[in-house]
Design a protein around this motif. Structure first.
Motif, PDB file in Angstrom:
ATOM      1  N   UNK A  41       0.822  -1.213   0.000  1.00 16.93           N
ATOM      2  CA  UNK A  41       0.000   0.000   0.000  1.00 16.93           C
ATOM      3  C   UNK A  41       0.852   1.257   0.000  1.00 16.93           C
ATOM      4  N   UNK A  42       1.929   1.271   0.782  1.00 20.92           N
ATOM      5  CA  UNK A  42       2.789   2.452   0.845  1.00 20.92           C
ATOM      6  C   UNK A  42       3.434   2.739  -0.512  1.00 20.92           C
ATOM      7  N   UNK A  43       3.770   1.688  -1.246  1.00 20.41           N
ATOM      8  CA  UNK A  43       4.382   1.887  -2.559  1.00 20.41           C
ATOM      9  C   UNK A  43       3.367   2.408  -3.566  1.00 20.41           C
ATOM     10  N   UNK A  44       2.118   1.951  -3.467  1.00 16.05           N
ATOM     11  CA  UNK A  44       1.083   2.485  -4.345  1.00 16.05           C
ATOM     12  C   UNK A  44       0.844   3.966  -4.056  1.00 16.05           C
ATOM     13  N   UNK A  45       0.859   4.316  -2.768  1.00 15.44           N
ATOM     14  CA  UNK A  45       0.699   5.720  -2.414  1.00 15.44           C
ATOM     15  C   UNK A  45       1.848   6.558  -2.981  1.00 15.44           C
ATOM     16  N   UNK A  98     -10.996   6.870 -13.923  1.00 17.75           N
ATOM     17  CA  UNK A  98      -9.616   7.055 -13.453  1.00 17.75           C
ATOM     18  C   UNK A  98      -9.512   8.308 -12.594  1.00 17.75           C
ATOM     19  N   UNK A  99     -10.104   9.415 -13.049  1.00 12.49           N
ATOM     20  CA  UNK A  99     -10.010  10.667 -12.312  1.00 12.49           C
ATOM     21  C   UNK A  99     -10.717  10.628 -10.972  1.00 12.49           C
ATOM     22  N   UNK A 100     -11.935  10.079 -10.959  1.00 11.30           N
ATOM     23  CA  UNK A 100     -12.687   9.989  -9.711  1.00 11.30           C
ATOM     24  C   UNK A 100     -11.969   9.076  -8.713  1.00 11.30           C
ATOM     25  N   UNK A 101     -11.476   7.948  -9.197  1.00  9.91           N
ATOM     26  CA  UNK A 101     -10.802   7.007  -8.299  1.00  9.91           C
ATOM     27  C   UNK A 101      -9.520   7.597  -7.731  1.00  9.91           C
ATOM     28  N   UNK A 102      -8.836   8.447  -8.513  1.00 12.51           N
ATOM     29  CA  UNK A 102      -7.604   9.070  -8.042  1.00 12.51           C
ATOM     30  C   UNK A 102      -7.872   9.874  -6.774  1.00 12.51           C
ATOM     31  N   UNK A 103      -8.963  10.609  -6.753  1.00 12.59           N
ATOM     32  CA  UNK A 103      -9.289  11.435  -5.605  1.00 12.59           C
ATOM     33  C   UNK A 103      -9.933  10.631  -4.480  1.00 12.59           C
ATOM     34  N   UNK A 104     -10.836   9.703  -4.818  1.00 12.09           N
ATOM     35  CA  UNK A 104     -11.637   9.033  -3.806  1.00 12.09           C
ATOM     36  C   UNK A 104     -10.867   7.970  -3.034  1.00 12.09           C
ATOM     37  N   UNK A 105      -9.816   7.394  -3.646  1.00 15.70           N
ATOM     38  CA  UNK A 105      -9.094   6.344  -2.926  1.00 15.70           C
ATOM     39  C   UNK A 105      -8.423   6.895  -1.674  1.00 15.70           C
ATOM     40  N   UNK A 106      -8.090   8.189  -1.673  1.00 15.83           N
ATOM     41  CA  UNK A 106      -7.438   8.765  -0.502  1.00 15.83           C
ATOM     42  C   UNK A 106      -8.425   8.938   0.652  1.00 15.83           C
ATOM     43  N   UNK A 107      -9.638   9.361   0.346  1.00 17.86           N
ATOM     44  CA  UNK A 107     -10.612   9.616   1.413  1.00 17.86           C
ATOM     45  C   UNK A 107     -11.345   8.342   1.829  1.00 17.86           C
ATOM     46  N   UNK A 108     -11.241   7.287   1.007  1.00 19.80           N
ATOM     47  CA  UNK A 108     -11.949   6.045   1.316  1.00 19.80           C
ATOM     48  C   UNK A 108     -11.115   5.078   2.152  1.00 19.80           C
ATOM     49  N   UNK A 109      -9.854   5.414   2.420  1.00 13.53           N
ATOM     50  CA  UNK A 109      -9.007   4.492   3.172  1.00 13.53           C
ATOM     51  C   UNK A 109      -9.610   4.198   4.539  1.00 13.53           C
ATOM     52  N   UNK A 110      -9.479   2.953   5.023  1.00 19.42           N
ATOM     53  CA  UNK A 110      -8.739   1.829   4.431  1.00 19.42           C
ATOM     54  C   UNK A 110      -9.576   0.949   3.507  1.00 19.42           C
ATOM     55  N   UNK A 111     -10.819   1.286   3.266  1.00 15.55           N
ATOM     56  CA  UNK A 111     -11.685   0.447   2.418  1.00 15.55           C
ATOM     57  C   UNK A 111     -11.733   1.024   1.011  1.00 15.55           C
ATOM     58  N   UNK A 112     -10.596   1.009   0.353  1.00 19.30           N
ATOM     59  CA  UNK A 112     -10.506   1.660  -0.962  1.00 19.30           C
ATOM     60  C   UNK A 112     -10.115   0.692  -2.074  1.00 19.30           C
ATOM     61  N   UNK A 113     -10.325  -0.620  -1.844  1.00 20.26           N
ATOM     62  CA  UNK A 113      -9.904  -1.615  -2.834  1.00 20.26           C
ATOM     63  C   UNK A 113     -10.527  -1.356  -4.200  1.00 20.26           C
ATOM     64  N   UNK A 114     -11.835  -1.091  -4.218  1.00 24.16           N
ATOM     65  CA  UNK A 114     -12.501  -0.916  -5.510  1.00 24.16           C
ATOM     66  C   UNK A 114     -12.083   0.371  -6.207  1.00 24.16           C
ATOM     67  N   UNK A 115     -11.619   1.365  -5.444  1.00 25.42           N
ATOM     68  CA  UNK A 115     -11.092   2.567  -6.094  1.00 25.42           C
ATOM     69  C   UNK A 115      -9.748   2.260  -6.760  1.00 25.42           C
ATOM     70  N   UNK A 116      -8.966   1.378  -6.155  1.00 22.44           N
ATOM     71  CA  UNK A 116      -7.730   0.933  -6.820  1.00 22.44           C
ATOM     72  C   UNK A 116      -8.058   0.187  -8.114  1.00 22.44           C
ATOM     73  N   UNK A 117      -9.085  -0.656  -8.066  1.00 23.35           N
ATOM     74  CA  UNK A 117      -9.507  -1.380  -9.263  1.00 23.35           C
ATOM     75  C   UNK A 117      -9.964  -0.402 -10.340  1.00 23.35           C
ATOM     76  N   UNK A 118     -10.728   0.621  -9.942  1.00 23.13           N
ATOM     77  CA  UNK A 118     -11.204   1.615 -10.901  1.00 23.13           C
ATOM     78  C   UNK A 118     -10.049   2.407 -11.490  1.00 23.13           C
ATOM     79  N   UNK A 119      -9.042   2.730 -10.675  1.00 20.25           N
ATOM     80  CA  UNK A 119      -7.883   3.476 -11.165  1.00 20.25           C
ATOM     81  C   UNK A 119      -7.111   2.662 -12.194  1.00 20.25           C
TER      82      UNK A 119
END
Length: 335
Positions: A41-45, A98-119
């Motif tokens: 996760x840290x490397x993805x960030x 891609x754009x929405x997931x870029x922003x939402x994965x940060x605020x959805x942590x730690x349950x942001x798996x599907x935003x990673x999939x969308x990205x």
């Protein structure tokens, strides 16, 4: 006289906008394509933080290219859009994901798996759709009486699908060399290994397209292999191979910026090769830039606006890239 040179000026503006978009948005789409190969996760960030200040501004060039085509060459726009309507819609929807997931994965942590999939999915699908559109334009569009005369799936050919896969690989390579230039630690180390593999894959796609186009389309074969054109164009494949070698050596020797600059040059050279194959046809193989141009008065009116806006766009990009220069280390970020 204006009828002759104004379409050329606008063609150069649109070509420059497309080239800037491919390079600028290509590396952040490439990060999404490379996302599944990074589990930590840290490397993805860290990967996402390397493009956080830039990614939304990079799409400015897509707006300029598409808008310029609409206002300067309306007849070409009216033919091209129906021909590639489906891949264009898919591309735009994927870019939105891609754009929405870029922003939402940060605020959805730690349950942001599907935003990673969308990205990842949005980046990959957008890249593939762009390659399909490119392939559809190269292979030609059916035109009758100045209108699109084909079907909704004319774009779905093996050549266009090959171009789609090639663009996915190319963007992934851009993403890898961007990470080499902008990150440190395990992310950069992995990117070096990925960069070597992807370089071979991309050069393979370049070779396949370079062989397919003259063998499959006689107008392109005539452009490249007739005399005296052959005397002037033979350095292009030699330069491509030379750039590939320089990129490989730059990655192998631990250089940071050189591989990225080399891949950018490789993309620009490939773009030049495509321009050589198709110019002056904006809708190959029938409609030229002069056939599809807007009225000179309209082109001049819009050109005045572009003359003022382009320096502002360049200044903004230079400011942002300069402000956020340097590497993103593990644990650092702008978010």
């Amino acid at each position: 006289m204006m009828e002759l040179y104004l379409p050329v000026v606008w063609a150069l503006i649109i070509a420059a906008a497309v080239a800037f978009y491919v390079v600028a948005d290509g590396f952040d789409l490439g990060l999404g394509i490379l996302f599944p190969f990074t589990k930590e996760e840290a490397e993805r960030d860290q990967m996402m933080n390397s493009v956080a200040p830039f990614w939304d501004g990079n799409e400015t060039w897509l707006v300029l290219g598409g808008g310029g085509l609409w206002v300067a060459f309306p007849k070409a726009y009216a033919v091209i859009m129906p021909a590639v309507y489906l891949p264009v819609i898919v591309m735009l929807l994927a870019l939105i994901f891609r754009g929405v997931s870029f922003e939402f994965r940060w605020v959805a942590k730690p349950t942001h798996f599907w935003w990673d999939v969308a990205f990842c999915g949005g980046s990959t699908v957008a890249a593939f759709a762009q390659g399909v559109i490119l392939g559809a334009l190269i292979q030609g569009i059916a035109v009758a009486d100045g209108r699109f005369a084909g079907g909704p799936f004319d774009w779905a050919t093996p050549f266009a699908l090959l171009c789609g896969l090639g663009v996915v690989a190319g963007y992934a390579l851009l993403g890898a060399v961007w990470l080499i230039a902008k990150t440190e630690g395990p992310v950069a180390d992995r990117a070096r290994a990925q960069g070597k593999t992807l370089l071979i894959v991309v050069l393979g796609f370049v070779g396949l397209v370079s062989l397919w186009t003259p063998l499959g389309f006689s107008r392109i074969a005539e452009r490249w292999f007739s005399l005296p054109n052959l005397y002037f164009l033979w350095p292009v494949p030699i330069l491509t191979a030379g750039l590939g070698l320089l990129v490989w050596r730059g990655i192998d020797r631990g250089r940071d910026l050189a591989p990225f600059l080399g891949v950018v040059a490789l993309f620009l050279l490939a773009f030049l090769g495509l321009a050589i194959s198709t110019f002056p046809y904006l809708v190959p193989p029938t409609l030229t830039i002069w056939d599809t141009a807007a009225a000179p008065a309209s082109q001049i009116f819009l050109l005045v606006g572009v003359v003022f806006l382009l320096p502002m766009i360049f200044a903004y990009n230079v400011f942002v890239y300069w402000t956020f220069r340097g590497k993103v280390r593990p644990g650092e970020g702008y978010h």
